[in-house]
Write a protein that holds these residues in place. Sequence first.
Motif, PDB file in Angstrom:
ATOM      1  N   ILE A  68       0.561  -1.205   0.019  1.00  0.00           N
ATOM      2  CA  ILE A  68      -0.003  -0.031   0.025  1.00  0.00           C
ATOM      3  C   ILE A  68       0.774   1.291  -0.185  1.00  0.00           C
ATOM      4  O   ILE A  68       0.618   2.358  -0.804  1.00  0.00           O
ATOM      5  CB  ILE A  68      -1.044   0.024   1.142  1.00  0.00           C
ATOM      6  N   GLY A  69       2.023   1.272   0.624  1.00  0.00           N
ATOM      7  CA  GLY A  69       2.847   2.433   0.643  1.00  0.00           C
ATOM      8  C   GLY A  69       3.623   2.318  -0.530  1.00  0.00           C
ATOM      9  O   GLY A  69       3.575   3.897  -0.944  1.00  0.00           O
ATOM     10  N   LEU A  70       3.787   1.635  -1.269  1.00  0.00           N
ATOM     11  CA  LEU A  70       4.579   1.863  -2.740  1.00  0.00           C
ATOM     12  C   LEU A  70       3.553   2.189  -3.597  1.00  0.00           C
ATOM     13  O   LEU A  70       3.808   3.047  -4.346  1.00  0.00           O
ATOM     14  CB  LEU A  70       5.216   0.331  -3.020  1.00  0.00           C
ATOM     15  N   ALA A  71       2.199   1.645  -3.615  1.00  0.00           N
ATOM     16  CA  ALA A  71       1.410   2.029  -4.501  1.00  0.00           C
ATOM     17  C   ALA A  71       0.947   3.764  -4.223  1.00  0.00           C
ATOM     18  O   ALA A  71       0.551   4.532  -5.214  1.00  0.00           O
ATOM     19  CB  ALA A  71      -0.044   1.316  -4.430  1.00  0.00           C
ATOM     20  N   SER A  72       0.844   3.798  -2.941  1.00  0.00           N
ATOM     21  CA  SER A  72       0.643   5.267  -2.449  1.00  0.00           C
ATOM     22  C   SER A  72       1.618   6.247  -3.034  1.00  0.00           C
ATOM     23  O   SER A  72       1.093   7.303  -3.301  1.00  0.00           O
ATOM     24  CB  SER A  72       0.426   5.415  -0.858  1.00  0.00           C
ATOM     25  N   ALA A  73       2.576   5.744  -2.916  1.00  0.00           N
ATOM     26  CA  ALA A  73       3.834   6.719  -3.306  1.00  0.00           C
ATOM     27  C   ALA A  73       3.790   6.849  -4.874  1.00  0.00           C
ATOM     28  O   ALA A  73       3.965   8.178  -5.301  1.00  0.00           O
ATOM     29  CB  ALA A  73       5.017   6.122  -3.056  1.00  0.00           C
ATOM     30  N   VAL A  99      -2.947   0.650 -14.627  1.00  0.00           N
ATOM     31  CA  VAL A  99      -1.583  -0.103 -15.311  1.00  0.00           C
ATOM     32  C   VAL A  99      -0.322   0.055 -14.283  1.00  0.00           C
ATOM     33  O   VAL A  99       0.177  -0.888 -13.869  1.00  0.00           O
ATOM     34  CB  VAL A  99      -1.137   0.715 -16.426  1.00  0.00           C
ATOM     35  N   ILE A 100      -0.363   1.149 -13.443  1.00  0.00           N
ATOM     36  CA  ILE A 100       0.644   1.646 -12.588  1.00  0.00           C
ATOM     37  C   ILE A 100       0.505   1.023 -11.185  1.00  0.00           C
ATOM     38  O   ILE A 100       1.157   0.157 -10.381  1.00  0.00           O
ATOM     39  CB  ILE A 100       1.218   3.080 -12.751  1.00  0.00           C
ATOM     40  N   CYS A 101      -0.562   1.832 -10.518  1.00  0.00           N
ATOM     41  CA  CYS A 101      -1.031   1.694  -9.328  1.00  0.00           C
ATOM     42  C   CYS A 101      -1.526   0.308  -8.670  1.00  0.00           C
ATOM     43  O   CYS A 101      -0.852  -0.223  -7.618  1.00  0.00           O
ATOM     44  CB  CYS A 101      -1.788   2.829  -8.671  1.00  0.00           C
ATOM     45  N   LEU A 102      -2.257  -0.255  -9.472  1.00  0.00           N
ATOM     46  CA  LEU A 102      -3.086  -1.598  -9.215  1.00  0.00           C
ATOM     47  C   LEU A 102      -1.847  -2.559  -9.346  1.00  0.00           C
ATOM     48  O   LEU A 102      -1.868  -3.671  -8.682  1.00  0.00           O
ATOM     49  CB  LEU A 102      -4.223  -1.821 -10.132  1.00  0.00           C
ATOM     50  N   SER A 103      -1.221  -2.507 -10.356  1.00  0.00           N
ATOM     51  CA  SER A 103       0.080  -3.434 -10.584  1.00  0.00           C
ATOM     52  C   SER A 103       1.146  -3.363  -9.374  1.00  0.00           C
ATOM     53  O   SER A 103       1.256  -4.453  -9.121  1.00  0.00           O
ATOM     54  CB  SER A 103       0.796  -3.036 -11.831  1.00  0.00           C
ATOM     55  N   ILE A 104       1.496  -2.105  -8.880  1.00  0.00           N
ATOM     56  CA  ILE A 104       2.318  -2.251  -7.882  1.00  0.00           C
ATOM     57  C   ILE A 104       1.604  -2.710  -6.555  1.00  0.00           C
ATOM     58  O   ILE A 104       2.204  -3.582  -5.682  1.00  0.00           O
ATOM     59  CB  ILE A 104       2.816  -0.617  -7.528  1.00  0.00           C
ATOM     60  N   PHE A 125      -8.109   1.619   0.155  1.00  0.00           N
ATOM     61  CA  PHE A 125      -6.800   2.333  -0.665  1.00  0.00           C
ATOM     62  C   PHE A 125      -7.311   2.531  -1.907  1.00  0.00           C
ATOM     63  O   PHE A 125      -7.287   3.565  -2.606  1.00  0.00           O
ATOM     64  CB  PHE A 125      -5.475   1.642  -0.635  1.00  0.00           C
ATOM     65  N   HIS A 126      -7.813   1.371  -2.557  1.00  0.00           N
ATOM     66  CA  HIS A 126      -8.511   1.272  -4.012  1.00  0.00           C
ATOM     67  C   HIS A 126      -9.607   2.403  -4.042  1.00  0.00           C
ATOM     68  O   HIS A 126      -9.467   3.174  -5.075  1.00  0.00           O
ATOM     69  CB  HIS A 126      -9.019  -0.099  -4.194  1.00  0.00           C
ATOM     70  N   THR A 127     -10.557   2.197  -3.097  1.00  0.00           N
ATOM     71  CA  THR A 127     -11.696   3.148  -3.315  1.00  0.00           C
ATOM     72  C   THR A 127     -11.281   4.685  -3.130  1.00  0.00           C
ATOM     73  O   THR A 127     -11.730   5.486  -3.871  1.00  0.00           O
ATOM     74  CB  THR A 127     -12.628   2.896  -2.202  1.00  0.00           C
ATOM     75  N   ASN A 128     -10.324   5.054  -2.317  1.00  0.00           N
ATOM     76  CA  ASN A 128      -9.709   6.355  -1.974  1.00  0.00           C
ATOM     77  C   ASN A 128      -9.150   6.845  -3.487  1.00  0.00           C
ATOM     78  O   ASN A 128      -9.340   8.083  -3.596  1.00  0.00           O
ATOM     79  CB  ASN A 128      -8.897   6.409  -0.759  1.00  0.00           C
TER      80      ASN A 128
END
Length: 185
Positions: A68-73, A99-104, A125-128
Motif C-alpha cells: 500500500i505504501g509503494l502504491a500510494s507513493a 496499469v501502474i498503481c494497481l500493478s504495484i 486504498f483502492h476506493t480512495n
Amino acid sequence: MTIAKQNISPTDGVYISYCLDGNLFNLQRLQSKTLVTMEPLKNIEKFTYLGSVLSSTNDLTSEMQRQIGLASASFGRLSYRVFMNRDLTSTTKISVYKVICLSILLYRSESWVLYRRHLKKLEAFHTNCLQCILGVKWWHRVLHAEIHSRAHVNPIETIISQRQLRWLGHTIRMPTDRFPLQDTL
C-alpha cells in the motif's frame, strides 16, 4: 535420518550441514543456531527477500502495508501530472491507475492468503484512489459500488480472485515435472 557433512576449515568458507531425509523444515533444525564463520546469525522478526516482506509469524500485514505504501507513493507522484489533470479524461486516468498503481499494489497477490482485515485495507486504498480520480468527496455520500461502476473497475477482492484463478489455471496446465505444479499439488 542421514546427515551429510562436508568438512571445511573456517578459512575455506561456511560450514554446511544438511539432511537427506526429505524434510525441509524440521522444528529442531529451525530452532538451532546457524553459524557463519563460527559466529551465530541473529534471529530477526522480519526481513525483505526478493521484494517480499517475510516475517517469523507468517502474517501478511507488513506485506500489505509495504504494498500500500509503494502504491500510494506511485499514486502521489502521478497525482498532479495525471490524476488531477483536467485535460485528461477519466478513462485515461483510470487506465493509468490500473496499469501502474494497481500493478504495484497487487504485485505477488496470486500467492496471498488474505483475511478480511487485509481486504478492507486494500479496498480502502483502492476506493480512495478512485474517489480522487473521479473527484468524489466524502460529503457527496456516494456508495463504493457506485464509484466502482462509474470507474468501470471491479472491487479489489474480485480483482485478486481473478488473478489467483488465472495463476492457478497456468500452474494446472504446466507439465507435471515443473516446480510450481509440484509445489501446488
